[in-house]
Design a protein around this motif. Structure first.
Motif, short mmCIF file in Angstrom:
data_model
loop_
_atom_site.label_atom_id
_atom_site.label_comp_id
_atom_site.label_asym_id
_atom_site.label_seq_id
_atom_site.Cartn_x
_atom_site.Cartn_y
_atom_site.Cartn_z
N THR A 273 1.01 -1.15 0.06
CA THR A 273 -0.11 -0.05 0.14
C THR A 273 0.83 1.16 -0.09
O THR A 273 0.91 2.25 -0.70
N TYR A 274 2.00 1.33 0.89
CA TYR A 274 2.68 2.43 0.98
C TYR A 274 3.28 2.61 -0.37
O TYR A 274 3.57 3.71 -1.07
N ASN A 275 4.05 1.49 -1.01
CA ASN A 275 4.71 1.59 -2.21
C ASN A 275 3.80 2.10 -3.50
O ASN A 275 4.10 2.95 -4.39
N ARG A 276 2.56 1.58 -3.41
CA ARG A 276 1.67 2.01 -4.44
C ARG A 276 1.47 3.65 -4.38
O ARG A 276 1.41 4.19 -5.71
N HIS A 277 1.34 4.19 -3.28
CA HIS A 277 1.38 5.72 -3.40
C HIS A 277 2.63 6.43 -3.62
O HIS A 277 2.58 7.38 -3.96
N ALA A 278 3.45 5.67 -2.92
CA ALA A 278 4.99 6.35 -2.92
C ALA A 278 5.50 6.54 -4.15
O ALA A 278 6.19 7.44 -4.37
N ALA A 279 5.00 5.73 -5.10
CA ALA A 279 5.38 5.66 -6.66
C ALA A 279 5.16 7.15 -7.12
O ALA A 279 5.74 7.62 -7.81
N SER A 280 4.16 7.73 -6.44
CA SER A 280 3.85 9.10 -7.01
C SER A 280 4.03 10.23 -5.95
O SER A 280 3.65 11.27 -5.80
N GLY A 281 5.11 9.63 -5.01
CA GLY A 281 5.57 10.68 -4.17
C GLY A 281 4.40 11.01 -2.87
O GLY A 281 4.35 12.14 -2.27
N SER A 282 3.24 10.40 -2.69
CA SER A 282 2.48 10.85 -1.71
C SER A 282 2.10 9.69 -0.60
O SER A 282 2.74 8.34 -0.68
N ASP A 283 1.84 10.01 0.38
CA ASP A 283 1.31 8.88 1.60
C ASP A 283 -0.24 9.57 2.13
O ASP A 283 -0.39 10.45 3.16
N PRO A 284 -1.08 9.14 1.34
CA PRO A 284 -2.68 9.48 1.62
C PRO A 284 -2.91 8.78 3.05
O PRO A 284 -3.98 9.40 3.59
N VAL A 285 -2.34 7.88 3.49
CA VAL A 285 -2.63 6.97 4.62
C VAL A 285 -2.35 7.81 5.75
O VAL A 285 -3.11 8.16 6.50
N LYS B 105 2.77 11.48 5.32
CA LYS B 105 4.30 12.03 5.45
C LYS B 105 4.69 13.03 4.34
O LYS B 105 4.21 12.69 3.06
N LYS B 106 5.39 13.80 4.41
CA LYS B 106 5.84 14.79 3.12
C LYS B 106 6.34 13.93 2.21
O LYS B 106 7.34 13.12 2.27
N ALA B 107 6.33 14.71 0.80
CA ALA B 107 6.69 14.15 -0.26
C ALA B 107 8.09 13.93 -0.30
O ALA B 107 8.70 12.88 -0.72
N GLU B 108 9.21 14.85 0.50
CA GLU B 108 10.27 14.86 0.37
C GLU B 108 10.75 13.47 1.05
O GLU B 108 12.20 13.13 0.86
N TRP B 109 10.15 12.70 1.71
CA TRP B 109 10.67 11.71 2.61
C TRP B 109 9.89 10.41 2.12
O TRP B 109 10.26 9.30 2.58
N VAL B 110 9.07 10.43 1.06
CA VAL B 110 8.25 9.35 0.42
C VAL B 110 9.02 8.67 -0.48
O VAL B 110 9.28 9.54 -1.72
N ARG B 111 9.48 7.53 -0.52
CA ARG B 111 10.12 7.06 -1.52
C ARG B 111 9.63 5.51 -1.63
O ARG B 111 9.64 4.99 -0.40
N PRO B 112 9.40 4.58 -2.64
CA PRO B 112 8.99 3.48 -2.38
C PRO B 112 10.18 2.52 -1.61
O PRO B 112 11.18 2.99 -1.99
N ILE B 113 9.86 1.79 -1.14
CA ILE B 113 10.63 0.68 -0.15
C ILE B 113 11.09 -0.65 -1.15
O ILE B 113 10.16 -1.13 -1.75
N SER B 114 12.36 -0.51 -1.42
CA SER B 114 12.92 -1.70 -2.28
C SER B 114 13.46 -2.41 -1.52
O SER B 114 13.54 -2.64 -0.20
N THR B 115 14.14 -3.52 -2.04
CA THR B 115 15.13 -4.68 -1.51
C THR B 115 16.58 -4.37 -2.01
O THR B 115 16.72 -3.84 -3.01
N PRO B 116 17.35 -4.93 -1.01
CA PRO B 116 17.22 -5.37 0.18
C PRO B 116 17.03 -4.45 1.07
O PRO B 116 17.06 -3.34 1.15
N LEU B 117 16.19 -5.05 2.44
CA LEU B 117 15.83 -4.13 3.21
C LEU B 117 16.12 -4.48 4.67
O LEU B 117 16.54 -5.98 4.95
N ALA B 118 15.96 -3.92 5.83
CA ALA B 118 16.39 -4.10 7.00
C ALA B 118 15.47 -3.95 8.00
O ALA B 118 14.44 -2.83 7.94
#
Ligand SMILES: Cc1cc2nc3c(=O)[nH]c(=O)nc-3n(C[C@H](O)[C@H](O)[C@H](O)COP(=O)(O)OP(=O)(O)OC[C@H]3O[C@@H](n4cnc5c(N)ncnc54)[C@H](O)[C@@H]3O)c2cc1C
Length: 495
Positions: A391-403, A406-419
């Protein structure tokens, strides 16, 4: 004292008739030499009163001298203006009413905001230094000696749409900080203690408040102990209680703020609630005893770039907000369960930034090549974290966090590898509730009337905060209403 030695192991008021000799006497007796006490003493002395400070430890400072030093001020202070930030009293009032609620004392918030610019000038006049420099990065504190920073989530959801964001965390300048030991708070207290030394103010150290001394319904002094020996101190005009919070009184914490049990933070052991209890024994009203400041031991640069999920794998807070809001949301609303999930790219970017709290940059507990693998490693039910990230990544792809906003400057799809950093149980805090006081810092009785001769400020009182917190609220309302207490006590009729 030559009459029967008074009991010192009770908080019951002591009738003046049982005191034969007064060991000390002053117009205004201030109990506690931290931020509220120092400001009360200065203003009482400047109003012409003789002043005596009683301090339990061997030196001035209290928690304030250890503090980061944020003082929450705004409405257009000289520092805000010189750094190019517009702010108004109305704007600050709107923000604080929302951020410190629900249930704030609206009269106190309005009064504090209206007096904020003058209060900043007063601190500067007392010698408190502020560097004309702004720190705009996420963090608990500026890593250097910058004088201004956002310290309450003003520029993040949900507040940024409610009031025009303005930084209001004013920090006294100190080079070579050691967070938690010697930080901006020292450079708040030192000039104020120097100001005390320049005025006709007496100080008795190693002198610990035990009981209030009363005549009829009026407070006329305190019973203290000096290395175990009782001393009676007469206050001709008033007593100011400035003894701090109850964060270190186990029984009070269990009764009023049970979620803070076993996790006191940003307080000192002398904060045992004594100021509250001696006044309660006289019928004092209390307010917001359940309110708590909560810090989370996480790195704000990392949190802003990742997502925080609770024990059900769900996000619960915009991660770019004030970390104290994250702490409260974690402890108070999410069972103290927090996991920080971040991908490798964002983690590397965060670790390349400067931080005032490098000790929060410990290694992750889990690393994984896929979200499904991480979810399993964390022991979360299948599809919980996967759904959250999808869900986060779906909206982060366009730089938004409607849930969560969070401001656009910090929104970016979460990729892998991850921790994932396991932040469960990583919170601590102090208590914000205490004596109910009016705008002159008079302690109110349960009837609503002031208790004659009794004043209080700082964390022994309920100040600006009812539910939420902003960094600087404690040194802010402690210093502001400490001054009021000193002035009001000095103006009180003498007995
Ligand atoms: C590491 C750290 C960081 C912090 N950062 C910030 C920040 O950036 N901004 C902010 O607003 N707040 C901050 N705080 C919290 C803030 O310092 C306190 O909430 C604030 O100092 C409370 O003011 P006070 O006057 O009530 O108590 P204090 O400043 O602690 O003063 C109380 C004094 O009363 C004395 N006392 C206690 N009992 C007795 C007794 N029985 N008799 C006589 N004396 C007694 C104590 O010894 C102490 O000297 C921080 C605290 C810490 C420890």
């Amino acid at each position: 004292m030559t009459k029967a030695k008074p009991q010192t192991d009770t908080v019951r008021p002591l009738p003046a008739s049982s005191v034969e000799t007064w060991d000390f006497e002053a117009d205004v007796v201030v109990v506690g030499y931290g931020i509220a006490g120092v400001c009360a003493a200065i203003e009482a002395a400047r109003a012409g009163a003789s002043v005596l400070i009683l301090e339990r430890t061997g030196g001035w400072g209290g928690a304030a001298a250890l503090a980061g030093g944020f003082i929450y001020l705004g409405g257009g202070t000289a520092l805000q203006k010189s750094l190019g930030f517009d702010d108004t009293v109305e704007n600050m009032t709107t923000f604080l009413t929302a951020a410190l609620g629900p249930g704030v004392d609206t009269a106190k918030i309005a009064d504090y905001c209206a007096g904020s610019v003058e209060h900043f000038d007063w601190l500067v006049d007392c010698g408190v230094p502020f560097k004309e420099s702004f720190w705009g990065e996420p963090g608990w504190e500026p890593p250097h000696d910058e004088g201004l920073m956002y310290s309450g989530g003003e520029n993040s959801a949900p507040f940024l749409d409610l009031a025009k964001p303005a930084p209001r965390g004013h920090i006294p300048q100190l080079a070579d900080k050691k967070i938690g030991q010697r930080s901006g708070g020292y450079m708040l207290m030192k000039p104020l203690a120097d100001t005390v030394a320049s005025l006709p103010i007496d100080v008795e150290y190693d002198t610990r408040l035990r009981r209030l001394i009363v005549e009829d319904d009026r407070v006329i002094g305190v019973l203290a102990t000096h290395f175990g020996t009782p001393v009676a101190v007469r206050a001709k005009r008033g007593v100011v209680l400035a003894t701090g919070s109850f964060a270190y009184d186990t029984a009070m914490v269990e009764r009023y703020t049970p979620k803070l049990s076993g996790r006191p933070g940003a307080a000192i052991e002398e904060h045992d609630g004594i100021g509250i209890r001696v006044a309660q024994a006289l019928g004092a009203e209390l307010a917001h005893m359940d309110a708590s400041e909560v810090a989370i031991f996480g790195d704000p640069q990392m949190m802003a770039r990742g997502i925080l999920v609770n024990g059900r794998g769900q996000r619960y807070i915009p991660e770019d907000t004030y970390p104290g809001r994250i702490g409260q949301a974690t402890l108070l609303d999410n069972d103290n369960q927090a996991f920080l999930v971040i991908d490798e790219t964002s983690l590397e970017e965060a670790l390349a930034t400067e931080s005032a709290t490098p000790f929060f940059r410990f290694p992750p507990k889990w690393v994984a090549e896929s979200v499904a693998e991480l979810e399993a490693e964390m022991g979360l039910p299948e599809q919980t974290l996967q759904t959250t990230i999808a869900t986060y990544n779906r909206h982060a792809a366009s730089g938004s966090d409607p849930v969560l906003g969070k401001k656009a400057e910090w929104v970016r799809p979460i990729s892998t590898p991850l921790a994932c950093f396991d932040l469960r149980g990583f919170t601590a805090g102090f208590t914000l509730g205490g004596l109910a006081t009016d705008l002159d810092s008079r302690v109110l009785h349960v009837t609503g009337e002031p208790i004659p001769g009794l004043f209080a400020a700082g964390r022994a009182t309920s100040g600006l905060c009812a539910g939420g917190y902003v960094s600087g609220a404690s040194l802010g309302d402690g210093s502001f209403y400490g001054r009021r207490a000193g002035r009001a006590a000095a103006a009180n009729n003498a007995v």
